[in-house]
Every structure is written in structure tokens, then in C-alpha cells.
Motif scaffolding. Structure first.
Motif, PDB file in Angstrom:
ATOM      1  N   ALA A 118      14.036   0.151  -5.215  1.00 49.18           N
ATOM      2  CA  ALA A 118      14.611   0.408  -6.269  1.00 49.18           C
ATOM      3  C   ALA A 118      14.189   1.913  -7.141  1.00 49.18           C
ATOM      4  CB  ALA A 118      14.240  -0.931  -7.369  1.00 49.18           C
ATOM      5  N   VAL A 119      13.226   2.392  -6.731  1.00 46.68           N
ATOM      6  CA  VAL A 119      12.731   3.601  -7.377  1.00 46.68           C
ATOM      7  C   VAL A 119      13.447   4.800  -6.514  1.00 46.68           C
ATOM      8  CG1 VAL A 119      10.902   5.178  -8.045  1.00 46.68           C
ATOM      9  CG2 VAL A 119      10.665   2.679  -8.044  1.00 46.68           C
ATOM     10  N   SER A 120      13.287   4.765  -5.105  1.00 50.05           N
ATOM     11  CA  SER A 120      13.640   5.983  -4.541  1.00 50.05           C
ATOM     12  C   SER A 120      14.931   5.757  -4.053  1.00 50.05           C
ATOM     13  CB  SER A 120      13.007   6.379  -3.216  1.00 50.05           C
ATOM     14  OG  SER A 120      12.949   5.239  -2.381  1.00 50.05           O
ATOM     15  N   GLY A 121      15.678   4.559  -4.046  1.00 52.63           N
ATOM     16  CA  GLY A 121      16.918   4.349  -3.440  1.00 52.63           C
ATOM     17  C   GLY A 121      17.032   4.412  -1.898  1.00 52.63           C
ATOM     18  N   GLU A 122      15.846   4.482  -1.291  1.00 53.23           N
ATOM     19  CA  GLU A 122      15.850   4.562   0.172  1.00 53.23           C
ATOM     20  C   GLU A 122      16.005   3.172   0.810  1.00 53.23           C
ATOM     21  OE1 GLU A 122      12.399   6.379   1.282  1.00 53.23           O
ATOM     22  OE2 GLU A 122      12.923   8.574   0.837  1.00 53.23           O
ATOM     23  N   ALA A 182       5.120  -9.837  -1.576  1.00 52.22           N
ATOM     24  CA  ALA A 182       4.673  -9.627  -2.983  1.00 52.22           C
ATOM     25  C   ALA A 182       5.172  -7.989  -3.324  1.00 52.22           C
ATOM     26  CB  ALA A 182       2.976  -9.431  -2.843  1.00 52.22           C
ATOM     27  N   THR A 183       5.302  -7.737  -4.370  1.00 47.83           N
ATOM     28  CA  THR A 183       5.548  -6.334  -4.947  1.00 47.83           C
ATOM     29  C   THR A 183       4.060  -5.742  -5.824  1.00 47.83           C
ATOM     30  OG1 THR A 183       6.284  -7.247  -7.110  1.00 47.83           O
ATOM     31  CG2 THR A 183       8.025  -7.008  -5.227  1.00 47.83           C
ATOM     32  N   PRO A 184       4.190  -4.279  -5.867  1.00 50.94           N
ATOM     33  CA  PRO A 184       2.905  -3.748  -6.812  1.00 50.94           C
ATOM     34  C   PRO A 184       2.577  -4.917  -7.942  1.00 50.94           C
ATOM     35  CG  PRO A 184       4.429  -2.244  -5.885  1.00 50.94           C
ATOM     36  CD  PRO A 184       5.136  -3.619  -5.766  1.00 50.94           C
ATOM     37  N   GLU A 185       1.492  -4.909  -8.140  1.00 46.96           N
ATOM     38  CA  GLU A 185       1.040  -5.736  -9.248  1.00 46.96           C
ATOM     39  C   GLU A 185       1.296  -5.263 -10.511  1.00 46.96           C
ATOM     40  OE1 GLU A 185      -2.787  -8.496 -10.384  1.00 46.96           O
ATOM     41  OE2 GLU A 185      -3.025  -6.866  -9.006  1.00 46.96           O
ATOM     42  N   THR A 225       0.687  -1.107   0.067  1.00 48.92           N
ATOM     43  CA  THR A 225       0.059  -0.093  -0.101  1.00 48.92           C
ATOM     44  C   THR A 225       1.064   1.298  -0.014  1.00 48.92           C
ATOM     45  OG1 THR A 225      -0.091  -0.047   2.479  1.00 48.92           O
ATOM     46  CG2 THR A 225      -1.715  -1.223   1.265  1.00 48.92           C
ATOM     47  N   GLY A 226       0.248   2.529  -0.398  1.00 49.04           N
ATOM     48  CA  GLY A 226       1.035   3.612  -0.330  1.00 49.04           C
ATOM     49  C   GLY A 226       2.223   3.531  -1.390  1.00 49.04           C
ATOM     50  N   ASP A 227       3.398   4.190  -0.967  1.00 48.51           N
ATOM     51  CA  ASP A 227       4.605   3.879  -1.713  1.00 48.51           C
ATOM     52  C   ASP A 227       5.633   2.648  -1.314  1.00 48.51           C
ATOM     53  OD1 ASP A 227       5.323   4.878   0.571  1.00 48.51           O
ATOM     54  OD2 ASP A 227       6.646   6.511  -0.062  1.00 48.51           O
ATOM     55  N   ALA A 251      11.455  -4.284 -14.653  1.00 46.77           N
ATOM     56  CA  ALA A 251      11.243  -3.437 -13.667  1.00 46.77           C
ATOM     57  C   ALA A 251      11.484  -3.621 -12.463  1.00 46.77           C
ATOM     58  CB  ALA A 251       9.521  -3.099 -13.946  1.00 46.77           C
ATOM     59  N   PRO A 252      12.794  -3.104 -11.885  1.00 51.67           N
ATOM     60  CA  PRO A 252      13.021  -3.510 -10.658  1.00 51.67           C
ATOM     61  C   PRO A 252      12.080  -2.758  -9.584  1.00 51.67           C
ATOM     62  CG  PRO A 252      14.642  -1.876 -11.509  1.00 51.67           C
ATOM     63  CD  PRO A 252      13.515  -2.321 -12.643  1.00 51.67           C
ATOM     64  N   ALA A 253      11.895  -3.376  -8.265  1.00 54.66           N
ATOM     65  CA  ALA A 253      10.896  -2.903  -7.301  1.00 54.66           C
ATOM     66  C   ALA A 253      11.760  -2.870  -5.976  1.00 54.66           C
ATOM     67  CB  ALA A 253       9.739  -3.503  -7.089  1.00 54.66           C
ATOM     68  N   ALA A 254      12.395  -3.765  -5.890  1.00 52.23           N
ATOM     69  CA  ALA A 254      13.260  -4.054  -4.403  1.00 52.23           C
ATOM     70  C   ALA A 254      14.624  -4.645  -4.653  1.00 52.23           C
ATOM     71  CB  ALA A 254      12.363  -4.596  -3.248  1.00 52.23           C
ATOM     72  N   ASN A 255      15.630  -4.274  -4.332  1.00 54.97           N
ATOM     73  CA  ASN A 255      17.057  -4.810  -4.329  1.00 54.97           C
ATOM     74  C   ASN A 255      17.471  -5.146  -3.120  1.00 54.97           C
ATOM     75  OD1 ASN A 255      16.897  -4.502  -7.062  1.00 54.97           O
ATOM     76  ND2 ASN A 255      17.514  -2.295  -7.077  1.00 54.97           N
ATOM     77  N   GLN A 256      18.605  -5.982  -2.939  1.00 52.40           N
ATOM     78  CA  GLN A 256      19.293  -6.015  -1.707  1.00 52.40           C
ATOM     79  C   GLN A 256      18.361  -6.668  -0.558  1.00 52.40           C
ATOM     80  OE1 GLN A 256      22.618  -6.326  -1.956  1.00 52.40           O
ATOM     81  NE2 GLN A 256      22.392  -5.563  -4.092  1.00 52.40           N
TER      82      GLN A 256
END
Length: 459
Positions: free
Chosen positions: A359-363, A97-100, A71-73, A289-294
Motif C-alpha cells: 500500500a506504500v510503494s504500490g508494488e 502480521a503487518t508492522p506493529e 522485516t526490512g520493507d 493506515a493501509p499496509a497491504a491491499n488485494q
């Protein structure tokens, strides 16, 4: 007649894939295709991979999962649930799960994409043609902001198409259509040239990715899998992602698996037209399309009555805590981790912490959750006795994992020329599935049971 370990990669039986529709059961749950992998792809084609290359977790993650969406970001949602596995054992399911969906045309970061294509003689017999068809399907879905480079290799590596944007799509397709197989296989030279081109155009605001398409049989230049993987890992640490796509039946599993593990990415497999469409069309989001790394998962269990077993993965244990380093997750992906826990009279509790890089914001983000379970409070009975695997989602994933374990065990016995134990292992997996599912009741369970039955028939 027994088949030796060098013959294991010959087809045993070809099994058609059962079609699955994408179903959204509610606004925050997903039932989705799952992600292609070599373990599942080879099994569908009726082939035994070397036992050490079969990943139980890949069988589980290939199939549909009903899991809460972020949910959210947030880029990853985590779901914990307990169930009973036997009178004295419980099972914890950790679902990710990552965004669909992501709009590839609008939301995906610009690509710095390098295609490294094996054009050696071993790619004949329709393999290179399969690769070319997949690339042409993918190119049609890219955008003007995407940069594409093509490196080919056989005896030597060549920069076949210098970096150009997708507005030059005719040139890209012309190059792809002109490729033909011949020569030896200098995989190391091709991969390193691909990484060099990716670094030449590296942009931290882009997704920088190399896609290696090969049968993985290196026979020229550097051929040591460990050295190739080590040099590949160095580029991965500089921010260049790697996806490996194996083509055909007689792959060098060790090399492609080490490359995928070094980059913490997936090892895909192409055998037929359905594989091509699944990887290059249906899973393009997961490919690009990367969503989450490491991704790092930390798990601790309180109240266990014995040793805890993480099914399929290779966790690192530190005291009473287990750590699992997971592959990168792209959009449209799910992943399930199953943990068997011995239970006694005391309640048990699991504390799970998930850390990942957005993977989008780098945070760097953290998700922490705790799930408690008292088997006495949750105990239900039926005419057969204490009810086990009452949660449909857990029951399905555990069943698939048990059949996958049976396939892996059977492959190991087969390598030792022990047909009797191989057959026994397969029957054990099929019998476990039939305790919970009638034939045809669930397409995903039936798929893996059909794979095990197919091996039995040919044995």
C-alpha cells in the motif's frame, strides 16, 4: 420461552470487556489487541447476530497473537506451524502480521478522508452522540496535510462540510457538535455523495477513504443491499477504500457486511465508550493506515488422508489448491487462518503462497513458504494419551475458534426456535475450552467462554 428470529437482536446479557495490555515479547514477536469487528462486538454485548453474519475468523483475529513481525520493507510477515488436533487430525495455522507501529504524524500517507454520518431518526438514543465523540477523538490525531470532508444524510444527503485541511479543526468540531438526529434514512444517497466527494479530491499519493458511520437501516431511496453494495464496489475498484462502523444493536447486518466485503475492509461495531476508544484511538492505525491491499492466499496440502477444512473462511477450490481472498490489512494488524487436515501414516506438507499489493510503494509482493509435518516424529504422550494442541499459540486460536463455532451453531438453532440444541451447542464449545484452560487462566479464552456462558444463563 423461546425467542423468535426477529427478536434475536435484543440484549441477552451484557458482558464487560476484559482489559488487555499491548505486550511485546521479543524484538520480532507481537502480542497485540486484535481488530474490532461486528461479530465480536455483538457477542461481547450479549447479542445474537443472525447466524449467517457471525464470522468465526473475526473472533480469532480479535484476540492477541504472538507472531513474527515483517522485516526490512516487507509489509506482511507469514508464519506457518503444524499441531495435532486429534488422533487422526492435524491443524495448520497460517499467521499474518503487518508492522506493529506507524507514526501517524510522520509516516502515514496524507489522507483524503470523507466521513459519511447517518443523522436519521434511528440514530437517536445516544447513537449519534457516540459517533460524534469518536470523530472528535480521531480529529485530534490528524495532521495539517490531511483533507477532511463531512457528508451527512437523513431523508436527503448533504455536503455538510466541504473538504478542508485539519488546520481548520475548529470548523470541523463545530460541525460535528451541531449534528442531531431526525428524518428517514437515505443511506444510499449519503454513501454515493461521500464517494463522489472522495473522487473529486482523489490523489494517488494519498490514502483515499470513506468512513460510513450508521445503524445501517436504509428506508428511503435505494434500499436493496445488493444494489448498494454493487455501486459501492465500483468506487472501491477506482481506489476509494471503505470502512463501515455500525452503531447500536439493531443493525442491518446484511447491508453493512456486504459493503465491507465489497471493499474487502472490516465491519466495526460501536456499543459503548470502550468500543469508541478501541476503534477511534487504539485502532486508529488499523482504521486509517493501509499496509497491504488485494491480499490473496493460495494453499495446497500434500499427504492429507481426507477432505481439508479451512475454518471460518470461504475458500475457492481449484483442483488440489485452495484460494482465500482476505480483507485489506492496515498497520498494527494480525490475522490467523486455521486449517483442519485429516492425517494418516504418511507425513503431510503445506505450501502457502501469499500475494499482496504494497500500500506504500504500490508494488506487488509475493511470500512463499512450505511447512512439513510427520505426526510420528512429533508425537508426544501424557497420562491422558497422545498430546494434542501442544503449541500454545495454536491451542489458543483453535479453542477460540471452537467456542465461536458453538456460538454460531447456537444462533442458528435459536433462529429455528430449538432451545435444546442451542444450549447443547454452547455447552459443547465451553467443554472444549475447559479441556485446555482453567477458569481465569487466559483472558482471551475466558472472554469467549464468558460470552457462551452468558447466553446459557439467559436461555
Amino acid at each position: 420461552m423461546l425467542i423468535t428470529s426477529t427478536q434475536l437482536q435484543r440484549p441477552l446479557v451484557t458482558l464487560g470487556i476484559l482489559a488487555m495490555a499491548i505486550l511485546v515479547t521479543s524484538s520480532d514477536l507481537r502480542a497485540q489487541h486484535g481488530v474490532s469487528s461486528a461479530s465480536m462486538g455483538f457477542a461481547r454485548a450479549g447479542l445474537f447476530m443472525p447466524s449467517e453474519s457471525i464470522r468465526i475468523e473475526e473472533f480469532v483475529s480479535y484476540h492477541r497473537h504472538n507472531l513474527p513481525l515483517p522485516t526490512g520493507d516487507d509489509r506482511v510477515a507469514m508464519d506457518l506451524r503444524w499441531d495435532r488436533l486429534a488422533a487422526d487430525r492435524g491443524v495448520l495455522q497460517i499467521g499474518l502480521a503487518t508492522p506493529e507501529h506507524i507514526d501517524l504524524k510522520k509516516e502515514l500517507r496524507p489522507l483524503n478522508l470523507v466521513l459519511v454520518i447517518d443523522c436519521s431518526g434511528s440514530m437517536s438514543g445516544g447513537r449519534l452522540e457516540s459517533v460524534n465523540r469518536g470523530i472528535l477523538l480521531m480529529v485530534d490525531r490528524l495532521r495539517p496535510t490531511d483533507l477532511v470532508t463531512i457528508v451527512t444524510y437523513s431523508t436527503e444527503a448533504h455536503l455538510t462540510l466541504p473538504a478542508c485541511d485539519i488546520t481548520n479543526v475548529r470548523a470541523i468540531k463545530r460541525v460535528v457538535n451541531s449534528l442531531y438526529p431526525g428524518g428517514t434514512t437515505n443511506l444510499h444517497g449519503g454513501l454515493m455523495l461521500g464517494y463522489e466527494q472522495a473522487m473529486l479530491h482523489y490523489d494517488p499519493e494519498k490514502t483515499n477513504r470513506v468512513i460510513l458511520l450508521t445503524d445501517g437501516i436504509a428506508n428511503r431511496g435505494v434500499i436493496d443491499p445488493q444494489q448498494i453494495a454493487a455501486e459501492s464496489r465500483a468506487y472501491n475498484q477506482e481506489g476509494i477504500d471503505l470502512s463501515t462502523i455500525g452503531v447500536g444493536h439493531d443493525l442491518n447486518h446484511d447491508l453493512l457486511r456486504q459493503l465491507a466485503d465489497a471493499g474487502r475492509g472490516l465491519f466495526h461495531f460501536i456499543d459503548d465508550s470502550q468500543d469508541i476508544e478501541k476503534v477511534f484511538v487504539n485502532e486508529l492505525e488499523s482504521l486509517l493506515a493501509p499496509a497491504a491491499n488485494q491480499i490473496r492466499l493460495s494453499l495446497s496440502i500434500e499427504g492429507a488422508a481426507g477432505d481439508v477444512e479451512v475454518i471460518g473462511y470461504q475458500p475457492t477450490r481449484r483442483g488440489d489448491r485452495w484460494r482465500i481472498d482476505l480483507d485489506h490489512l492496515n498497520y498494527g494488524a494480525t490475522q490467523v487462518i486455521l486449517v483442519e487436515v485429516p492425517i494418516g501414516d504418511q507425513p503431510v506438507a503445506a505450501t502457502v503462497q501469499l500475494r499482496y499489493d504494497d500500500a506504500v510503494s504500490g508494488e506487488q509482493r509475493r511470500v512463499r513458504d512450505r511447512a512439513e509435518w510427520d505426526r510420528r516424529a512429533s508425537q508426544r504422550t501424557s497420562r491422558r494419551g497422545t498430546q494434542v494442541l501442544s503449541d500454545p499459540e495454536v491451542r489458543k486460536n483453535v479453542t477460540i475458534a471452537r467456542v465461536a463455532q458453538a456460538i454460531r451453531d447456537a444462533a442458528g438453532h435459536w433462529e429455528q426456535n430449538d432451545e435444546r440444541r442451542a444450549r447443547r451447542a454452547l455447552r459443547r464449545g465451553v467443554n472444549f475450552a475447559r479441556e485446555f484452560y482453567r477458569p481465569g487462566q487466559d483472558a482471551d479464552v475466558e472472554r469467549v467462554v464468558g460470552i457462551a456462558d452468558g447466553y446459557l444463563e439467559r436461555m
